[in-house]
Design an enzyme around this catalytic site. Sequence first.
Site, short mmCIF file in Angstrom:
data_model
loop_
_atom_site.label_atom_id
_atom_site.label_comp_id
_atom_site.label_asym_id
_atom_site.label_seq_id
_atom_site.Cartn_x
_atom_site.Cartn_y
_atom_site.Cartn_z
N ALA A 1 23.19 -14.59 -21.45
CA ALA A 1 23.88 -15.17 -22.61
C ALA A 1 23.79 -14.16 -23.76
O ALA A 1 22.98 -13.24 -23.73
CB ALA A 1 23.26 -16.51 -23.02
N PHE A 2 24.62 -14.37 -24.79
CA PHE A 2 24.70 -13.37 -25.85
C PHE A 2 23.41 -13.23 -26.64
O PHE A 2 23.19 -12.23 -27.32
CB PHE A 2 25.88 -13.68 -26.78
N LYS A 3 22.54 -14.23 -26.53
CA LYS A 3 21.29 -14.19 -27.29
C LYS A 3 20.46 -12.95 -26.95
O LYS A 3 19.66 -12.48 -27.76
CB LYS A 3 20.46 -15.44 -27.02
N ASP A 4 20.63 -12.41 -25.73
CA ASP A 4 19.85 -11.22 -25.33
C ASP A 4 20.10 -10.03 -26.26
O ASP A 4 19.22 -9.21 -26.47
CB ASP A 4 20.23 -10.80 -23.91
N LEU B 1 17.87 -10.61 -29.16
CA LEU B 1 16.45 -10.89 -28.89
C LEU B 1 15.75 -9.76 -28.14
O LEU B 1 14.54 -9.59 -28.28
CB LEU B 1 16.31 -12.24 -28.20
#
Length: 458
Positions: free
Chosen positions: A107-110, A113
């Site tokens: 997901a784009f959160k990587d 993060l």
Amino acid sequence: MRYISTRGQGEPLKFTETILTGLARDGGLFIPETFPQVGDRLESWSRLNYRDLAFEIMSLYADDIPPAELKTIIDRSYRVFRDPETTPVRPLGDLWLLELFHGPTYAFKDIALQFLGNLFEYVLARDGRQMNIIAATSGDTGSAAIQGVRGRKGIEIFVMHPHGRVSPVQERQMTTVLDPNVHNLAVKGTFDDCQSIVKSLFGDLPFRDRNHLGAVNSINWARVLAQVVYYFYAGLKVLRTTGAKRLRITVPTGNFGDIFAGYVAAKMGLPVERLVAATNENDILARYFQSGTYSLGQVAPTLSPSMDIQVASNFERYLYFLAQKNAPKLVQWMETFKATGSLTPGVADDPILTGGRGDTADTLRTIREAWETHQVLLDPHTAVGVAVARRNLSPDAAMVTLATAHPAKFPDAIRQATGEDLAHIPELDALAAKPVRCDLIEPSPQAVGGYLEAAISR
Ligand SMILES: *Cc1c(COP(=O)(O)O)cnc(C)c1O
């Protein structure tokens, strides 16, 4: 670059201080004092690879990190991505899909993060400090944050997710990580409850100081900063490929963090004529952009759980600019909203931002059509974005829609939409057989605070 709180209190901080502080001590969110203007660099930036572009943009904001260290942090963060372009952009009919799901948790959160995990490690080692991260997740932040900090020295992480309201794959991506510094909490409530617990614990200054709290939610400026990069990367590429002069960008939206990064890119000089916040049935933001009133509704579970949010924390950053950087006015707005659940700022429309809603029927139809017409599988969040983007096309601008997650995180939605079981990745399927660790907890700051202190004293 110095950073100030949206609520106007406290001294300006340097970048690394801002990142370690997370939420400002007055309860506000940090924003940079100014936005560097980069309009005259776009031509040369359009030829850079992802990491070099990331370095150019981030060094404008992270100017208290030596350049060689910042380069190392960026390289470590993005070499783990599966696609050589990090965030490739591909055509889908009359629009462009910006694929943000090629990192470790799909997901784009990587993108933010991985960067934040490496940044924390660098700053904590530099200062000889420790940190206990308290995080709320609607599904994808949790696993991405866990992958960003698992096994790192000097960091413990406590991740709250709403019990039973994240997808089974999302849940197992968190609870199957057994590193001793990772603590998963299933909260008997909604994502909004989890996020409000984070804010309460940060608001309890003695608790916060005593426990060296750190934040990985998009209240942390580093999250927004890392996301600014792909707006430039993809935006410049699409402009060059299509010959268009301007961009429209549609963003599947929950907490307003991702789209706020797009707003920053526009303020820096990326030629964006419209940013569209696409929401599911939890449409407080879409309603705001249509009616001018920001009013709380009930959270309804949908096929796109990472967007099942009512109180969008980053909206405060946007409201600050809507208030023309008048912090006392912003404080008054936030108090009105807290007391009444509704806010009508009563200022002129924003020339760039707008919103739209894609409901469950739109989501399923969009997934099916993309599969039948283009043999492309969209995850349900991306499908909300594509449905809303199609209603906002213009002959004068190229439309980019952010593809925020890989469809294999949501195989049930794909099956429901297409009638076929198409979305699988062996690595994610294998999670079902792994042992898990997670504790169920009451939705209160006392319960979660007590849990955290007990765990770190062990
Ligand atoms: C987090 C998330 C969103 C929403 O992003 P915000 O920054 O919270 O607006 C959309 N789609 C997916 C897949 C997500 O994980």
